[in-house]
Design a protein around this motif. Structure first.
Motif, PDB file in Angstrom:
ATOM      1  N   LEU A 108       0.834  -1.206   0.000  1.00  0.00           N
ATOM      2  CA  LEU A 108       0.000   0.000   0.000  1.00  0.00           C
ATOM      3  C   LEU A 108       0.872   1.261   0.000  1.00  0.00           C
ATOM      4  CD1 LEU A 108      -2.863   1.239   0.247  1.00  0.00           C
ATOM      5  CD2 LEU A 108      -2.627   1.026   2.739  1.00  0.00           C
ATOM      6  N   ILE A 109       1.928   1.253   0.791  1.00  0.00           N
ATOM      7  CA  ILE A 109       2.832   2.410   0.879  1.00  0.00           C
ATOM      8  C   ILE A 109       3.615   2.575  -0.415  1.00  0.00           C
ATOM      9  CG2 ILE A 109       4.829   3.344   2.122  1.00  0.00           C
ATOM     10  CD1 ILE A 109       3.670   1.812   4.613  1.00  0.00           C
ATOM     11  N   ASN A 110       4.013   1.445  -1.004  1.00  0.00           N
ATOM     12  CA  ASN A 110       4.605   1.433  -2.356  1.00  0.00           C
ATOM     13  C   ASN A 110       5.807   2.385  -2.475  1.00  0.00           C
ATOM     14  OD1 ASN A 110       4.826   0.553  -5.010  1.00  0.00           O
ATOM     15  ND2 ASN A 110       3.471   2.157  -5.800  1.00  0.00           N
ATOM     16  N   ASP A 111       6.688   2.327  -1.487  1.00  0.00           N
ATOM     17  CA  ASP A 111       7.940   3.100  -1.491  1.00  0.00           C
ATOM     18  C   ASP A 111       7.745   4.611  -1.395  1.00  0.00           C
ATOM     19  OD1 ASP A 111       9.627   0.861  -1.653  1.00  0.00           O
ATOM     20  OD2 ASP A 111       9.450   0.789  -3.830  1.00  0.00           O
ATOM     21  N   ARG A 112       6.551   5.067  -1.049  1.00  0.00           N
ATOM     22  CA  ARG A 112       6.367   6.508  -0.886  1.00  0.00           C
ATOM     23  C   ARG A 112       7.058   7.014   0.379  1.00  0.00           C
ATOM     24  NH1 ARG A 112      -0.037   6.882  -2.034  1.00  0.00           N
ATOM     25  NH2 ARG A 112       0.114   4.640  -1.566  1.00  0.00           N
ATOM     26  N   PHE A 113       7.145   6.141   1.388  1.00  0.00           N
ATOM     27  CA  PHE A 113       7.863   6.470   2.620  1.00  0.00           C
ATOM     28  C   PHE A 113       8.584   5.215   3.102  1.00  0.00           C
ATOM     29  CE2 PHE A 113       4.064   9.234   2.673  1.00  0.00           C
ATOM     30  CZ  PHE A 113       4.685  10.479   2.700  1.00  0.00           C
ATOM     31  N   PRO A 114       9.723   5.370   3.790  1.00  0.00           N
ATOM     32  CA  PRO A 114      10.350   4.212   4.420  1.00  0.00           C
ATOM     33  C   PRO A 114       9.417   3.595   5.464  1.00  0.00           C
ATOM     34  CG  PRO A 114      11.856   6.079   4.356  1.00  0.00           C
ATOM     35  CD  PRO A 114      10.507   6.601   3.967  1.00  0.00           C
ATOM     36  N   THR A 115       9.578   2.304   5.673  1.00  0.00           N
ATOM     37  CA  THR A 115       8.700   1.582   6.590  1.00  0.00           C
ATOM     38  C   THR A 115       9.505   0.953   7.720  1.00  0.00           C
ATOM     39  OG1 THR A 115       8.887  -0.378   5.170  1.00  0.00           O
ATOM     40  CG2 THR A 115       6.965   1.055   4.844  1.00  0.00           C
TER      41      THR A 115
ATOM     42  N   GLY B 117       9.494  -7.052   3.317  1.00  0.00           N
ATOM     43  CA  GLY B 117       9.886  -5.901   2.522  1.00  0.00           C
ATOM     44  C   GLY B 117      10.022  -4.602   3.289  1.00  0.00           C
ATOM     45  N   VAL B 118       9.900  -4.642   4.612  1.00  0.00           N
ATOM     46  CA  VAL B 118      10.060  -3.407   5.404  1.00  0.00           C
ATOM     47  C   VAL B 118      11.507  -2.945   5.346  1.00  0.00           C
ATOM     48  CG1 VAL B 118       8.130  -3.904   6.953  1.00  0.00           C
ATOM     49  CG2 VAL B 118      10.430  -4.734   7.531  1.00  0.00           C
ATOM     50  N   ASP B 119      11.699  -1.640   5.552  1.00  0.00           N
ATOM     51  CA  ASP B 119      13.040  -1.070   5.504  1.00  0.00           C
ATOM     52  C   ASP B 119      13.779  -1.195   6.824  1.00  0.00           C
ATOM     53  OD1 ASP B 119      12.999   0.198   2.755  1.00  0.00           O
ATOM     54  OD2 ASP B 119      11.238   1.152   3.642  1.00  0.00           O
ATOM     55  N   PHE B 120      13.034  -1.096   7.921  1.00  0.00           N
ATOM     56  CA  PHE B 120      13.635  -1.147   9.256  1.00  0.00           C
ATOM     57  C   PHE B 120      12.810  -2.046  10.166  1.00  0.00           C
ATOM     58  CE2 PHE B 120      14.746   3.045   7.554  1.00  0.00           C
ATOM     59  CZ  PHE B 120      16.125   3.055   7.731  1.00  0.00           C
TER      60      PHE B 120
END
Length: 286
Positions: free
Chosen positions: A238-245, A263-266
């Motif tokens: 849903l976030i689709n790389d618009r913001f880090p997760t 696929g989360v960033d952190f």
């Protein structure tokens, strides 16, 4: 390792002096009573477990603060993988000074090494994913500087250091503010009014809250709290790389790899600093 802004000489000196004052009071009477003032000796830092060594650089500073004439011969550096029987360093000089510094050096290094060891282990479980391991503010009062430092030594990433260097709008902030949108809008107004530039992280508990954050925007990271892996994947899509997760909440050694694969960033893990068992170290005369 890039030196973080909280590791200033002033901050480290303040920590060490406060810790020594707590331990020494009006004098190390055991050493003053039993050991001649002119006696000189040496001791080595003996590793009695397995893990990642941390706190060596701090030990240098502690010895120097206690007695500038103490000499430390370093054998192993922070971040070294150690096993039972390894010698991290040898300290030589006035016997009273070595004994006075001993407990603070051990207390710091044992806990820092435990945190670095746990951090390195959990980071290894994230191999093959893009997720980076974060610490939290779940630290020991007045010992945060050492605990955050140990996370870096172990290969992790520091979250904000305290309440002053970053904004995290958690569930209680959102509820007290009346929802996601008013919380973010009030934060923007506050930053504009105070001319501060601080990163904004917003904690979300549901996909509906994630969508609300996306609708408002103007933030730096979306925290996905206590979401199951399937829900995390949906949120990441849903976030689709618009913001880090950032995934958070109850993540353990058993679940961290699966969370990383969403696929989360952190991934933030409070247990890095609040639930570790000290690495066994000993300062032995020889």
């Amino acid at each position: 390792m890039q030196i973080p802004p909280y590791l200033t000489p002033e901050a480290l000196t303040t920590f060490i002096r406060a810790a020594l004052a707590e331990d020494i009071g009006d004098g190390d009477h055991s050493s003053l009573a039993a050991i001649p003032a002119e006696a000189r000796n040496r001791a080595h830092l003996l590793v009695k477990g397995e893990g990642v060594l941390a706190g060596v650089a701090l030990a240098h500073l502690i010895f120097r603060e206690v007695d500038a004439d103490l000499n430390v011969e370093q054998h192993l550096a922070d971040g070294a993988r150690v096993k039972h029987g390894d010698i991290a360093f040898i300290v030589e000089g006035r016997s009273q000074s070595i004994l006075t510094a001993e407990r603070l050096v051990l207390n710091c290094m044992q806990r820092m090494s435990a945190i670095a060891t746990s951090t390195a282990h959990l980071t290894s479980l994230l191999a093959g994913t893009k997720a980076r391991l974060l610490d939290t503010r779940k630290t020991t009062p007045n010992f945060r500087i050492c605990e955050k430092w140990a996370v870096l030594i172990g290969g992790g990433v520091n979250h904000r250091y305290g309440l002053f260097d970053g904004i995290i709008l958690k569930d209680n902030h959102v509820d007290y503010a009346g929802g996601i949108r008013p919380a973010i809008e009030a934060t923007h107004a506050y930053l504009a009014r105070t001319t501060r530039q601080l990163p904004i992280v917003v904690e979300t508990r549901t996909l509906a809250e994630v969508q609300q954050v996306l609708d408002v925007g103007g933030i730096d990271r979306i925290m996905l709290d206590n979401m199951a892996p399937a829900q995390l994947r949906e949120a990441v899509a849903l976030i689709n790389d618009r913001f880090p997760t950032e995934a958070s909440g109850g993540i353990t050694e058993q679940t961290i790899a699966e969370v990383g694969r969403t696929g989360v960033d952190f991934i933030s893990v409070g247990a890095l600093t609040h639930s570790v068992k000290s690495l066994d170290l000993s300062l032995k005369a020889f």
